[in-house]
Design a protein around this motif. Structure first.
Motif, PDB file in Angstrom:
ATOM      1  N   LEU A  23      45.647  45.681  40.034  1.00 53.59           N
ATOM      2  CA  LEU A  23      45.364  46.516  41.284  1.00 53.59           C
ATOM      3  C   LEU A  23      44.239  45.687  42.433  1.00 53.59           C
ATOM      4  O   LEU A  23      44.290  45.757  43.560  1.00 53.59           O
ATOM      5  N   ALA A  24      43.558  44.979  41.453  1.00 54.40           N
ATOM      6  CA  ALA A  24      42.372  44.303  42.327  1.00 54.40           C
ATOM      7  C   ALA A  24      43.046  42.873  42.564  1.00 54.40           C
ATOM      8  O   ALA A  24      42.038  42.249  43.454  1.00 54.40           O
ATOM      9  N   GLY A  25      44.073  42.571  42.384  1.00 48.15           N
ATOM     10  CA  GLY A  25      44.762  41.171  42.833  1.00 48.15           C
ATOM     11  C   GLY A  25      44.668  40.130  42.123  1.00 48.15           C
ATOM     12  O   GLY A  25      44.912  39.027  42.447  1.00 48.15           O
ATOM     13  N   TYR A  26      44.188  40.171  40.835  1.00 49.78           N
ATOM     14  CA  TYR A  26      43.863  39.092  39.996  1.00 49.78           C
ATOM     15  C   TYR A  26      45.091  38.703  39.195  1.00 49.78           C
ATOM     16  O   TYR A  26      45.848  39.792  38.809  1.00 49.78           O
ATOM     17  N   LYS A  27      45.491  37.634  38.973  1.00 45.12           N
ATOM     18  CA  LYS A  27      46.547  37.064  38.475  1.00 45.12           C
ATOM     19  C   LYS A  27      46.030  36.860  36.674  1.00 45.12           C
ATOM     20  O   LYS A  27      47.189  36.740  35.828  1.00 45.12           O
ATOM     21  N   HIS A  28      44.610  36.405  36.681  1.00 44.00           N
ATOM     22  CA  HIS A  28      44.339  36.352  34.974  1.00 44.00           C
ATOM     23  C   HIS A  28      43.391  37.392  34.583  1.00 44.00           C
ATOM     24  O   HIS A  28      42.388  37.631  35.386  1.00 44.00           O
ATOM     25  N   LEU A  29      43.766  37.863  33.511  1.00 48.72           N
ATOM     26  CA  LEU A  29      42.800  39.086  33.205  1.00 48.72           C
ATOM     27  C   LEU A  29      41.340  38.458  32.801  1.00 48.72           C
ATOM     28  O   LEU A  29      40.550  39.221  33.135  1.00 48.72           O
ATOM     29  N   SER A  30      41.548  37.231  32.534  1.00 50.60           N
ATOM     30  CA  SER A  30      40.018  36.867  32.019  1.00 50.60           C
ATOM     31  C   SER A  30      39.424  36.828  33.089  1.00 50.60           C
ATOM     32  O   SER A  30      37.876  36.974  33.125  1.00 50.60           O
ATOM     33  N   THR A  31      39.766  36.139  34.107  1.00 43.76           N
ATOM     34  CA  THR A  31      38.917  36.120  35.451  1.00 43.76           C
ATOM     35  C   THR A  31      38.531  37.391  35.975  1.00 43.76           C
ATOM     36  O   THR A  31      37.533  37.668  36.373  1.00 43.76           O
ATOM     37  N   TYR A  32      39.017  38.330  35.867  1.00 43.16           N
ATOM     38  CA  TYR A  32      38.900  39.753  36.063  1.00 43.16           C
ATOM     39  C   TYR A  32      37.648  40.400  35.422  1.00 43.16           C
ATOM     40  O   TYR A  32      36.809  40.844  35.847  1.00 43.16           O
ATOM     41  N   VAL A  33      37.690  40.026  33.974  1.00 41.23           N
ATOM     42  CA  VAL A  33      37.064  40.597  33.169  1.00 41.23           C
ATOM     43  C   VAL A  33      35.578  39.950  33.525  1.00 41.23           C
ATOM     44  O   VAL A  33      34.610  40.604  33.244  1.00 41.23           O
ATOM     45  N   ARG A  34      35.708  38.649  33.514  1.00 47.43           N
ATOM     46  CA  ARG A  34      34.526  37.776  33.854  1.00 47.43           C
ATOM     47  C   ARG A  34      33.610  38.456  35.077  1.00 47.43           C
ATOM     48  O   ARG A  34      32.505  38.572  35.090  1.00 47.43           O
ATOM     49  N   ASP A  35      34.423  38.351  36.372  1.00 46.64           N
ATOM     50  CA  ASP A  35      34.202  38.874  37.647  1.00 46.64           C
ATOM     51  C   ASP A  35      33.217  40.296  37.385  1.00 46.64           C
ATOM     52  O   ASP A  35      32.291  40.507  37.886  1.00 46.64           O
ATOM     53  N   ARG A  36      33.879  41.125  36.481  1.00 46.38           N
ATOM     54  CA  ARG A  36      33.562  42.551  36.565  1.00 46.38           C
ATOM     55  C   ARG A  36      32.379  42.589  35.580  1.00 46.38           C
ATOM     56  O   ARG A  36      31.373  43.234  35.848  1.00 46.38           O
ATOM     57  N   ALA A  37      32.122  41.609  34.736  1.00 44.69           N
ATOM     58  CA  ALA A  37      30.972  41.842  33.722  1.00 44.69           C
ATOM     59  C   ALA A  37      29.888  41.127  34.455  1.00 44.69           C
ATOM     60  O   ALA A  37      28.886  41.582  34.380  1.00 44.69           O
ATOM     61  N   LEU A  38      30.114  39.876  35.261  1.00 44.72           N
ATOM     62  CA  LEU A  38      29.131  39.343  35.908  1.00 44.72           C
ATOM     63  C   LEU A  38      28.714  40.234  37.413  1.00 44.72           C
ATOM     64  O   LEU A  38      27.811  39.726  37.816  1.00 44.72           O
ATOM     65  N   ALA A  39      29.467  41.388  37.804  1.00 49.29           N
ATOM     66  CA  ALA A  39      28.930  41.788  39.064  1.00 49.29           C
ATOM     67  C   ALA A  39      27.638  42.501  38.809  1.00 49.29           C
ATOM     68  O   ALA A  39      27.576  43.272  38.037  1.00 49.29           O
ATOM     69  N   THR A  40      26.790  42.251  39.738  1.00 53.22           N
ATOM     70  CA  THR A  40      25.440  42.876  39.711  1.00 53.22           C
ATOM     71  C   THR A  40      25.380  43.996  40.881  1.00 53.22           C
ATOM     72  O   THR A  40      24.420  44.748  40.519  1.00 53.22           O
ATOM     73  N   ASP A  41      25.942  43.720  41.806  1.00 53.02           N
ATOM     74  CA  ASP A  41      26.188  44.706  42.865  1.00 53.02           C
ATOM     75  C   ASP A  41      27.176  46.025  42.606  1.00 53.02           C
ATOM     76  O   ASP A  41      28.360  45.794  42.646  1.00 53.02           O
ATOM     77  N   LYS A  42      26.582  46.951  42.468  1.00 54.79           N
ATOM     78  CA  LYS A  42      27.349  48.068  41.919  1.00 54.79           C
ATOM     79  C   LYS A  42      27.984  48.778  42.979  1.00 54.79           C
ATOM     80  O   LYS A  42      28.951  49.334  42.848  1.00 54.79           O
TER      81      LYS A  42
END
Length: 128
Positions: A23-42
């Motif tokens: 839904l977020a437009g990611y092709k790779h699950l690992s990239t999505y998990v990394r970006d979500r884990a490192l997102a600091t701006d709620k």
């Protein structure tokens, strides 16, 4: 150098993550998990969720529109089948098939099948 971090998810969690990544437009699950884990701006996460919700609503609307259009197409096809059976002479069948093969819209199909009804519908709807 990049390091990997092993993380384990159960099947349900993995499915939810895969759906969210898609839904977020990611092709790779690992990239999505990394970006979500490192997102600091709620608020960015909420904005992404809002964008996803808006996209889902747009898709639902498009699907409903397609469903209505398919219903109309099924109705037109049912009329065509009925008329083909009513006008069972080969000449009438060929004439109707020829007319229907050249139509580009439901309105044209209805006009070819039942011209009087199409005129009444046009007159009653106020369209010119």
């Amino acid at each position: 150098m990049a390091k990997t971090l092993p993380i384990r998810f159960n099947d349900e969690q993995t499915a939810r993550l895969e759906e969210a990544a898609a839904l977020a437009g990611y092709k790779h699950l690992s990239t999505y998990v990394r970006d979500r884990a490192l997102a600091t701006d709620k608020s960015a996460g909420r904005q992404t969720d809002l964008d996803n919700w808006a996209d889902q609503q747009r898709i639902i609307s498009l699907l409903e529109s397609l469903d209505r259009e398919q219903g109309t197409n099924r109705t037109i096809l049912a009329i065509a089948v009925y008329l083909l059976r009513q006008n069972s002479t080969q000449g009438k069948l060929n004439e109707l098939r020829t007319e229907l093969s050249a139509v580009g819209s439901n309105e044209e199909a209805l006009a070819a099948l039942l011209p009087e009804l199409a005129k009444d519908i046009e007159r009653l709807s106020g369209e010119d």
